[in-house]
Design a protein around this motif. Structure first.
Motif, PDB file in Angstrom:
ATOM      1  N   VAL A   1      -8.159  34.105  53.322  1.00  0.00           N
ATOM      2  CA  VAL A   1      -8.293  33.754  54.740  1.00  0.00           C
ATOM      3  C   VAL A   1      -9.217  32.547  54.903  1.00  0.00           C
ATOM      4  O   VAL A   1      -8.927  31.628  55.667  1.00  0.00           O
ATOM      5  N   ASN A   2     -10.310  32.537  54.163  1.00  0.00           N
ATOM      6  CA  ASN A   2     -11.253  31.421  54.240  1.00  0.00           C
ATOM      7  C   ASN A   2     -10.548  30.124  53.838  1.00  0.00           C
ATOM      8  O   ASN A   2     -10.710  29.087  54.486  1.00  0.00           O
ATOM      9  N   ARG A   3      -9.748  30.183  52.805  1.00  0.00           N
ATOM     10  CA  ARG A   3      -9.012  29.002  52.332  1.00  0.00           C
ATOM     11  C   ARG A   3      -7.995  28.546  53.380  1.00  0.00           C
ATOM     12  O   ARG A   3      -7.827  27.366  53.621  1.00  0.00           O
ATOM     13  N   GLN A   4      -7.314  29.501  54.001  1.00  0.00           N
ATOM     14  CA  GLN A   4      -6.322  29.151  55.012  1.00  0.00           C
ATOM     15  C   GLN A   4      -6.985  28.543  56.248  1.00  0.00           C
ATOM     16  O   GLN A   4      -6.494  27.565  56.801  1.00  0.00           O
ATOM     17  N   LYS A   5      -8.087  29.124  56.660  1.00  0.00           N
ATOM     18  CA  LYS A   5      -8.808  28.640  57.838  1.00  0.00           C
ATOM     19  C   LYS A   5      -9.521  27.337  57.525  1.00  0.00           C
ATOM     20  O   LYS A   5      -9.573  26.434  58.356  1.00  0.00           O
ATOM     21  N   ASN A   6     -10.046  27.244  56.321  1.00  0.00           N
ATOM     22  CA  ASN A   6     -10.781  26.081  55.843  1.00  0.00           C
ATOM     23  C   ASN A   6     -11.837  25.683  56.871  1.00  0.00           C
ATOM     24  O   ASN A   6     -12.553  26.543  57.364  1.00  0.00           O
ATOM     25  N   ASP A   7     -11.946  24.420  57.199  1.00  0.00           N
ATOM     26  CA  ASP A   7     -12.936  23.954  58.176  1.00  0.00           C
ATOM     27  C   ASP A   7     -12.250  23.520  59.466  1.00  0.00           C
ATOM     28  O   ASP A   7     -12.641  22.543  60.091  1.00  0.00           O
ATOM     29  N   PHE A   8     -11.215  24.241  59.864  1.00  0.00           N
ATOM     30  CA  PHE A   8     -10.470  23.899  61.073  1.00  0.00           C
ATOM     31  C   PHE A   8     -11.288  24.298  62.296  1.00  0.00           C
ATOM     32  O   PHE A   8     -11.552  25.474  62.512  1.00  0.00           O
ATOM     33  N   PRO A   9     -11.708  23.332  63.126  1.00  0.00           N
ATOM     34  CA  PRO A   9     -12.571  23.649  64.270  1.00  0.00           C
ATOM     35  C   PRO A   9     -11.899  24.541  65.313  1.00  0.00           C
ATOM     36  O   PRO A   9     -10.689  24.480  65.515  1.00  0.00           O
ATOM     37  N   LEU A  10     -12.688  25.333  65.983  1.00  0.00           N
ATOM     38  CA  LEU A  10     -12.193  26.246  67.008  1.00  0.00           C
ATOM     39  C   LEU A  10     -11.480  25.516  68.141  1.00  0.00           C
ATOM     40  O   LEU A  10     -10.516  26.019  68.693  1.00  0.00           O
ATOM     41  N   GLN A  11     -11.957  24.333  68.482  1.00  0.00           N
ATOM     42  CA  GLN A  11     -11.322  23.598  69.580  1.00  0.00           C
ATOM     43  C   GLN A  11      -9.850  23.320  69.270  1.00  0.00           C
ATOM     44  O   GLN A  11      -8.998  23.377  70.152  1.00  0.00           O
ATOM     45  N   TYR A  12      -9.523  23.046  68.004  1.00  0.00           N
ATOM     46  CA  TYR A  12      -8.137  22.805  67.626  1.00  0.00           C
ATOM     47  C   TYR A  12      -7.352  24.108  67.561  1.00  0.00           C
ATOM     48  O   TYR A  12      -6.166  24.145  67.873  1.00  0.00           O
ATOM     49  N   MET A  13      -8.010  25.183  67.136  1.00  0.00           N
ATOM     50  CA  MET A  13      -7.346  26.493  67.119  1.00  0.00           C
ATOM     51  C   MET A  13      -6.960  26.901  68.539  1.00  0.00           C
ATOM     52  O   MET A  13      -5.872  27.421  68.768  1.00  0.00           O
ATOM     53  N   LYS A  14      -7.868  26.657  69.495  1.00  0.00           N
ATOM     54  CA  LYS A  14      -7.580  26.983  70.898  1.00  0.00           C
ATOM     55  C   LYS A  14      -6.391  26.177  71.407  1.00  0.00           C
ATOM     56  O   LYS A  14      -5.529  26.716  72.102  1.00  0.00           O
ATOM     57  N   LYS A  15      -6.326  24.898  71.067  1.00  0.00           N
ATOM     58  CA  LYS A  15      -5.187  24.068  71.476  1.00  0.00           C
ATOM     59  C   LYS A  15      -3.891  24.601  70.884  1.00  0.00           C
ATOM     60  O   LYS A  15      -2.862  24.659  71.569  1.00  0.00           O
ATOM     61  N   LEU A  16      -3.931  24.988  69.624  1.00  0.00           N
ATOM     62  CA  LEU A  16      -2.747  25.525  68.958  1.00  0.00           C
ATOM     63  C   LEU A  16      -2.280  26.803  69.659  1.00  0.00           C
ATOM     64  O   LEU A  16      -1.081  26.977  69.921  1.00  0.00           O
ATOM     65  N   ILE A  17      -3.188  27.677  70.005  1.00  0.00           N
ATOM     66  CA  ILE A  17      -2.841  28.923  70.700  1.00  0.00           C
ATOM     67  C   ILE A  17      -2.268  28.613  72.083  1.00  0.00           C
ATOM     68  O   ILE A  17      -1.289  29.232  72.511  1.00  0.00           O
ATOM     69  N   ASN A  18      -2.853  27.653  72.791  1.00  0.00           N
ATOM     70  CA  ASN A  18      -2.343  27.272  74.114  1.00  0.00           C
ATOM     71  C   ASN A  18      -0.908  26.749  74.020  1.00  0.00           C
ATOM     72  O   ASN A  18      -0.055  27.094  74.849  1.00  0.00           O
ATOM     73  N   ILE A  19      -0.636  25.915  73.016  1.00  0.00           N
ATOM     74  CA  ILE A  19       0.729  25.397  72.832  1.00  0.00           C
ATOM     75  C   ILE A  19       1.682  26.547  72.514  1.00  0.00           C
ATOM     76  O   ILE A  19       2.781  26.644  73.078  1.00  0.00           O
ATOM     77  N   TYR A  20       1.257  27.439  71.639  1.00  0.00           N
ATOM     78  CA  TYR A  20       2.085  28.596  71.282  1.00  0.00           C
ATOM     79  C   TYR A  20       2.400  29.430  72.521  1.00  0.00           C
ATOM     80  O   TYR A  20       3.549  29.784  72.769  1.00  0.00           O
ATOM     81  N   GLU A  21       1.355  29.747  73.327  1.00  0.00           N
ATOM     82  CA  GLU A  21       1.560  30.569  74.526  1.00  0.00           C
ATOM     83  C   GLU A  21       2.486  29.886  75.523  1.00  0.00           C
ATOM     84  O   GLU A  21       3.341  30.532  76.132  1.00  0.00           O
ATOM     85  N   SER A  22       2.313  28.570  75.698  1.00  0.00           N
ATOM     86  CA  SER A  22       3.170  27.874  76.668  1.00  0.00           C
ATOM     87  C   SER A  22       4.636  27.887  76.228  1.00  0.00           C
ATOM     88  O   SER A  22       5.529  28.011  77.055  1.00  0.00           O
ATOM     89  N   ARG A  23       4.891  27.802  74.927  1.00  0.00           N
ATOM     90  CA  ARG A  23       6.275  27.746  74.450  1.00  0.00           C
ATOM     91  C   ARG A  23       6.918  29.110  74.255  1.00  0.00           C
ATOM     92  O   ARG A  23       8.108  29.279  74.506  1.00  0.00           O
ATOM     93  N   PHE A  24       6.151  30.081  73.761  1.00  0.00           N
ATOM     94  CA  PHE A  24       6.766  31.359  73.401  1.00  0.00           C
ATOM     95  C   PHE A  24       6.433  32.514  74.334  1.00  0.00           C
ATOM     96  O   PHE A  24       7.155  33.483  74.360  1.00  0.00           O
ATOM     97  N   ILE A  25       5.376  32.422  75.096  1.00  0.00           N
ATOM     98  CA  ILE A  25       5.025  33.487  76.031  1.00  0.00           C
ATOM     99  C   ILE A  25       5.500  33.106  77.439  1.00  0.00           C
ATOM    100  O   ILE A  25       6.231  33.857  78.089  1.00  0.00           O
ATOM    101  N   LYS A  26       5.116  31.928  77.880  1.00  0.00           N
ATOM    102  CA  LYS A  26       5.481  31.452  79.227  1.00  0.00           C
ATOM    103  C   LYS A  26       6.847  30.773  79.243  1.00  0.00           C
ATOM    104  O   LYS A  26       7.399  30.529  80.316  1.00  0.00           O
ATOM    105  N   LEU A  27       7.375  30.460  78.053  1.00  0.00           N
ATOM    106  CA  LEU A  27       8.683  29.821  77.890  1.00  0.00           C
ATOM    107  C   LEU A  27       8.828  28.534  78.696  1.00  0.00           C
ATOM    108  O   LEU A  27       9.868  28.250  79.290  1.00  0.00           O
TER     109      LEU A  27
END
Length: 173
Positions: free
Chosen positions: A143-169
């Motif tokens: 998990v540490n290797r997969q997460k690496n040093d990816f900042p939370l701000q980018y993770m939040k953006k990724l989740i927002n894009i995912y939610e807009s496309r797959f949850i809110k359609l």
């Protein structure tokens, strides 16, 4: 030109017999198979990254340097680990729930080095912030290797894009 003096490694370790090398490897294997010794080695690695003199090549995200500073003492780290085990019902990854191991060194009879991907790995929740009690989590190496040093701000953006496309359609364009 300045010639480096002989080191402990070159004077002692490289001159050991096969029996002495095997005994040293077995001692290391046994020592790091103990949970507390393994966790102390993880703490030392984390803390030594903080005290390292290699400051010039720090990774950056945009203009933000990654902070490897460590503001945790060994007793605080050990207590955080015990609290983690209590909260998660044992040695389980904080993110995946997988059982974690603490195999600090491969057995000397193993033919080849292999990474123990389920080993315990202390990680920073926010990689742009230093190691503190609030910012540390215990996960597997995988998990540490997969997460690496990816900042939370980018993770939040990724989740927002995912939610807009797959949850809110919402449409892409």
């Amino acid at each position: 030109m300045i010639v480096k003096q002989n080191t402990y490694y070159s004077k002692i370790i490289l001159k050991q017999s096969l029996q002495e090398k095997r005994k040293r490897q077995m001692d290391l294997f046994k020592r790091l198979s103990d949970e507390k010794n393994y966790m102390k080695s993880r703490f030392d690695s984390m803390y030594n990254k903080h005290t390292s003199k290699k400051k010039e090549n720090k990774p950056k995200f945009g203009k933000n340097p990654v902070a490897y500073n460590c503001y945790i003492t060994w007793p605080d780290f050990w207590n955080a680990w015990k609290a983690h085990k209590e909260k998660h019902g044992g040695m389980y990854c904080a993110l995946t729930g997988e059982k974690m191991t603490h195999i600090g060194s491969n057995h000397p009879d193993d033919k080849k080095y292999s990474r123990n991907w389920n080993n315990i790995s202390p990680d920073r929740l926010d990689p742009l912030k230093p190691y503190t009690i609030q910012n540390i989590i215990f996960v597997t190496w995988k998990v540490n290797r997969q997460k690496n040093d990816f900042p939370l701000q980018y993770m939040k953006k990724l989740i927002n894009i995912y939610e807009s496309r797959f949850i809110k359609l919402e449409p892409i364009n």
